[in-house]
Design a protein around this motif. Structure first.
Motif, PDB file in Angstrom:
ATOM      1  N   VAL A 128       0.852  -1.191   0.000  1.00 50.67           N
ATOM      2  CA  VAL A 128       0.000   0.000   0.000  1.00 50.67           C
ATOM      3  C   VAL A 128       0.887   1.240   0.000  1.00 50.67           C
ATOM      4  CG1 VAL A 128      -1.920  -1.104   1.195  1.00 50.67           C
ATOM      5  CG2 VAL A 128      -0.137  -0.010   2.538  1.00 50.67           C
ATOM      6  N   TYR A 129       0.357   2.297  -0.597  1.00 52.53           N
ATOM      7  CA  TYR A 129       1.059   3.570  -0.609  1.00 52.53           C
ATOM      8  C   TYR A 129       0.566   4.421   0.560  1.00 52.53           C
ATOM      9  CZ  TYR A 129       2.473   2.214  -5.297  1.00 52.53           C
ATOM     10  OH  TYR A 129       3.004   1.552  -6.365  1.00 52.53           O
ATOM     11  N   VAL A 130       1.493   5.079   1.203  1.00 52.57           N
ATOM     12  CA  VAL A 130       1.168   5.897   2.363  1.00 52.57           C
ATOM     13  C   VAL A 130       1.214   7.366   1.962  1.00 52.57           C
ATOM     14  CG1 VAL A 130       1.824   6.505   4.715  1.00 52.57           C
ATOM     15  CG2 VAL A 130       2.136   4.171   3.908  1.00 52.57           C
ATOM     16  N   SER A 131       0.174   8.086   2.305  1.00 50.79           N
ATOM     17  CA  SER A 131       0.120   9.501   1.989  1.00 50.79           C
ATOM     18  C   SER A 131       1.074  10.290   2.876  1.00 50.79           C
ATOM     19  CB  SER A 131      -1.304  10.030   2.170  1.00 50.79           C
ATOM     20  OG  SER A 131      -2.197   9.377   1.297  1.00 50.79           O
ATOM     21  N   GLY A 132       1.497  11.432   2.343  1.00 51.61           N
ATOM     22  CA  GLY A 132       2.342  12.314   3.133  1.00 51.61           C
ATOM     23  C   GLY A 132       3.792  12.283   2.705  1.00 51.61           C
ATOM     24  N   GLY A 133       4.564  13.156   3.301  1.00 49.39           N
ATOM     25  CA  GLY A 133       5.988  13.224   3.007  1.00 49.39           C
ATOM     26  C   GLY A 133       6.307  14.292   1.975  1.00 49.39           C
ATOM     27  N   THR A 140      18.144  27.981  -5.673  1.00 48.97           N
ATOM     28  CA  THR A 140      16.796  28.419  -5.329  1.00 48.97           C
ATOM     29  C   THR A 140      15.941  27.187  -5.053  1.00 48.97           C
ATOM     30  OG1 THR A 140      16.960  30.377  -6.740  1.00 48.97           O
ATOM     31  CG2 THR A 140      14.758  29.693  -6.092  1.00 48.97           C
ATOM     32  N   THR A 141      15.266  27.198  -3.923  1.00 52.83           N
ATOM     33  CA  THR A 141      14.374  26.088  -3.579  1.00 52.83           C
ATOM     34  C   THR A 141      12.935  26.557  -3.702  1.00 52.83           C
ATOM     35  OG1 THR A 141      16.007  25.202  -2.031  1.00 52.83           O
ATOM     36  CG2 THR A 141      13.757  24.371  -1.836  1.00 52.83           C
ATOM     37  N   ILE A 142      12.180  25.830  -4.530  1.00 52.04           N
ATOM     38  CA  ILE A 142      10.769  26.154  -4.729  1.00 52.04           C
ATOM     39  C   ILE A 142       9.942  25.085  -4.037  1.00 52.04           C
ATOM     40  CG2 ILE A 142       8.915  26.412  -6.407  1.00 52.04           C
ATOM     41  CD1 ILE A 142      12.444  27.025  -7.525  1.00 52.04           C
ATOM     42  N   TYR A 143       9.099  25.517  -3.122  1.00 51.41           N
ATOM     43  CA  TYR A 143       8.258  24.587  -2.369  1.00 51.41           C
ATOM     44  C   TYR A 143       6.853  24.596  -2.973  1.00 51.41           C
ATOM     45  CZ  TYR A 143      12.016  24.810   1.059  1.00 51.41           C
ATOM     46  OH  TYR A 143      13.248  24.750   1.683  1.00 51.41           O
ATOM     47  N   LEU A 144       6.379  23.415  -3.326  1.00 54.20           N
ATOM     48  CA  LEU A 144       5.050  23.266  -3.913  1.00 54.20           C
ATOM     49  C   LEU A 144       4.149  22.472  -2.975  1.00 54.20           C
ATOM     50  CD1 LEU A 144       6.118  22.229  -7.549  1.00 54.20           C
ATOM     51  CD2 LEU A 144       5.733  24.542  -6.676  1.00 54.20           C
ATOM     52  N   SER A 145       2.867  22.756  -3.027  1.00 53.26           N
ATOM     53  CA  SER A 145       1.878  22.004  -2.251  1.00 53.26           C
ATOM     54  C   SER A 145       0.797  21.501  -3.196  1.00 53.26           C
ATOM     55  CB  SER A 145       1.270  22.892  -1.157  1.00 53.26           C
ATOM     56  OG  SER A 145       0.692  24.055  -1.725  1.00 53.26           O
ATOM     57  N   PRO A 146       0.066  20.468  -2.821  1.00 54.71           N
ATOM     58  CA  PRO A 146      -0.973  19.912  -3.713  1.00 54.71           C
ATOM     59  C   PRO A 146      -2.039  20.945  -4.071  1.00 54.71           C
ATOM     60  CG  PRO A 146      -0.483  18.384  -1.925  1.00 54.71           C
ATOM     61  CD  PRO A 146       0.219  19.671  -1.582  1.00 54.71           C
ATOM     62  N   ASN A 147      -2.449  20.910  -5.333  1.00 52.58           N
ATOM     63  CA  ASN A 147      -3.514  21.787  -5.819  1.00 52.58           C
ATOM     64  C   ASN A 147      -4.861  21.129  -5.513  1.00 52.58           C
ATOM     65  OD1 ASN A 147      -5.288  23.437  -7.198  1.00 52.58           O
ATOM     66  ND2 ASN A 147      -4.512  22.903  -9.242  1.00 52.58           N
ATOM     67  N   PRO A 148      -5.666  21.693  -4.628  1.00 50.92           N
ATOM     68  CA  PRO A 148      -6.941  21.059  -4.261  1.00 50.92           C
ATOM     69  C   PRO A 148      -7.964  21.045  -5.394  1.00 50.92           C
ATOM     70  CG  PRO A 148      -6.798  23.251  -3.296  1.00 50.92           C
ATOM     71  CD  PRO A 148      -5.460  22.966  -3.896  1.00 50.92           C
ATOM     72  N   ASN A 149      -7.746  21.861  -6.426  1.00 52.96           N
ATOM     73  CA  ASN A 149      -8.690  21.927  -7.542  1.00 52.96           C
ATOM     74  C   ASN A 149      -8.212  21.160  -8.769  1.00 52.96           C
ATOM     75  OD1 ASN A 149     -10.632  23.570  -6.242  1.00 52.96           O
ATOM     76  ND2 ASN A 149      -9.392  25.389  -6.629  1.00 52.96           N
ATOM     77  N   TYR A 150      -7.161  20.351  -8.605  1.00 53.72           N
ATOM     78  CA  TYR A 150      -6.680  19.547  -9.731  1.00 53.72           C
ATOM     79  C   TYR A 150      -7.751  18.526 -10.109  1.00 53.72           C
ATOM     80  CZ  TYR A 150      -3.418  16.711 -12.512  1.00 53.72           C
ATOM     81  OH  TYR A 150      -2.789  16.024 -13.518  1.00 53.72           O
ATOM     82  N   TYR A 151      -7.958  18.356 -11.420  1.00 49.61           N
ATOM     83  CA  TYR A 151      -9.090  17.528 -11.867  1.00 49.61           C
ATOM     84  C   TYR A 151      -8.890  16.039 -11.614  1.00 49.61           C
ATOM     85  CZ  TYR A 151      -6.631  15.892 -16.079  1.00 49.61           C
ATOM     86  OH  TYR A 151      -5.752  15.291 -16.943  1.00 49.61           O
ATOM     87  N   PRO A 175      -7.353  12.768  -9.113  1.00 48.99           N
ATOM     88  CA  PRO A 175      -7.221  12.545  -7.668  1.00 48.99           C
ATOM     89  C   PRO A 175      -6.001  13.271  -7.118  1.00 48.99           C
ATOM     90  CG  PRO A 175      -7.798  10.496  -8.754  1.00 48.99           C
ATOM     91  CD  PRO A 175      -7.551  11.489  -9.849  1.00 48.99           C
ATOM     92  N   GLY A 176      -6.125  13.828  -5.925  1.00 53.20           N
ATOM     93  CA  GLY A 176      -5.080  14.662  -5.342  1.00 53.20           C
ATOM     94  C   GLY A 176      -3.763  13.942  -5.151  1.00 53.20           C
ATOM     95  N   ALA A 177      -2.691  14.730  -5.127  1.00 56.59           N
ATOM     96  CA  ALA A 177      -1.355  14.186  -4.905  1.00 56.59           C
ATOM     97  C   ALA A 177      -1.254  13.577  -3.513  1.00 56.59           C
ATOM     98  CB  ALA A 177      -0.310  15.282  -5.075  1.00 56.59           C
ATOM     99  N   MET A 178      -0.520  12.473  -3.386  1.00 56.42           N
ATOM    100  CA  MET A 178      -0.351  11.813  -2.096  1.00 56.42           C
ATOM    101  C   MET A 178       0.776  12.435  -1.282  1.00 56.42           C
ATOM    102  SD  MET A 178      -0.978   7.820  -3.165  1.00 56.42           S
ATOM    103  CE  MET A 178      -1.222   7.317  -1.467  1.00 56.42           C
ATOM    104  N   LEU A 179       1.596  13.272  -1.927  1.00 56.21           N
ATOM    105  CA  LEU A 179       2.672  13.956  -1.208  1.00 56.21           C
ATOM    106  C   LEU A 179       2.123  15.160  -0.450  1.00 56.21           C
ATOM    107  CD1 LEU A 179       5.450  14.018  -3.948  1.00 56.21           C
ATOM    108  CD2 LEU A 179       5.454  12.636  -1.879  1.00 56.21           C
TER     109      LEU A 179
END
Length: 283
Positions: free
Chosen positions: A78-83, A258-269, A271-275
């Protein structure tokens, strides 16, 4: 007296010698009887021994296979969400506008933050992304595209055919000069009957791969002139449609990383990213 002791010693030595010889003879006969004669017997039953060894090996392998099968039947991957996933890329990030992505770092961010009409899969073949359908006419010169339903930008605004046409007009505009300017060269594009119609100047069977350019939001950029598009605030804080959206940007003191921090897009068409987050380090 001395002669008597000498004779007694000689008798003892002779007696010990006779016993030793007899023991040696008996040992040889014992070995011959119990080893060499039985060895020939073993040779006579070698086929039976081989069969027993083969049977024992088969039983051991069967038991091991059964144990592994039982272990796997009760186990599940199984894949675990997060990280947080961190990736290093080469090239400076000067703009988040995907139409001007020229370095490896900018192209990677474009894929993560913006969706295209068509996107190549892992086998290298084009597949539908934002597009719902893409069909060609019988002569192969006219292609008709429709969008998926209920698409949204990261700010909650709907992603529509107007955004697609706006992006296409930017790409075809020589003043803008984006990295995708050659994609639709010589192609007539119009919006009608809830679809985008592409009319080619000549037949091109691989036309779907041309539509892999990212779509940008009309409502965020329509008030910006094409000449100042690169300097627009959108290049720093973009509204996106991909699986991730911009969270924060950090540059080291020497301006070499340069470090760019990204977060999951809640409106992505999809299923949401597990990261929980995606960190891209641009060198």
């Amino acid at each position: 007296m001395k002669k008597s002791i000498k004779k007694s010693g000689q008798k003892i030595v002779k007696k010990f010698s006779r016993v030793s010889k007899r023991a040696s003879i008996e040992s040889k006969e014992h070995i011959k009887e119990n080893v060499f004669k039985r060895f020939s017997h073993i040779l006579n039953i070698k086929l039976l021994i081989f069969e027993w060894v083969l049977l024992a090996t088969a039983l051991i392998m069967l038991a091991a296979t059964q144990a592994i099968w039982f272990a796997n039947s009760y186990a599940e991957d199984v894949y675990v969400s997060g990280g947080t996933y961190t990736e290093a890329t080469l090239g400076k990030v000067s703009s988040f506008n995907p139409l001007f992505a020229s370095t490896n770092s900018e192209r990677t961010l474009s894929k993560l933050m913006f969706s295209a009409l068509v996107e190549n899969d892992y086998s290298g073949h084009p597949g539908l992304n934002l597009a719902k359908t893409l069909t060609s006419s019988e002569n192969g010169k006219v292609w008709t595209l429709t969008l998926k339903d209920n698409l949204k930008w990261s700010d909650g605004e709907p992603l529509t055919l107007d955004d697609v046409m706006y992006t296409i007009n930017l790409i075809k505009n020589p003043v803008v000069s984006t990295v995708y300017s050659k994609n639709l060269s010589g192609t007539k594009v119009e919006q009608k009957d809830g679809a985008i119609v592409f009319t080619l100047s000549s037949v091109y069977a691989d036309f779907p791969s041309v539509l892999n350019f990212p779509i940008v939001p009309k409502h965020s950029l329509e008030d910006t002139s094409p000449q100042t598009l690169v300097e627009d605030e959108f290049s720093i804080e973009p509204v996106v449609s991909g699986p991730f959206m911009l969270n924060a940007t950090q540059t080291n003191a020497t301006d070499t990383e340069t470090t760019i921090y990204l977060s999951p897009n809640p409106n992505y068409y999809k299923p949401g990213a597990m990261l929980t987050s995606f960190a891209l380090r641009a060198y």
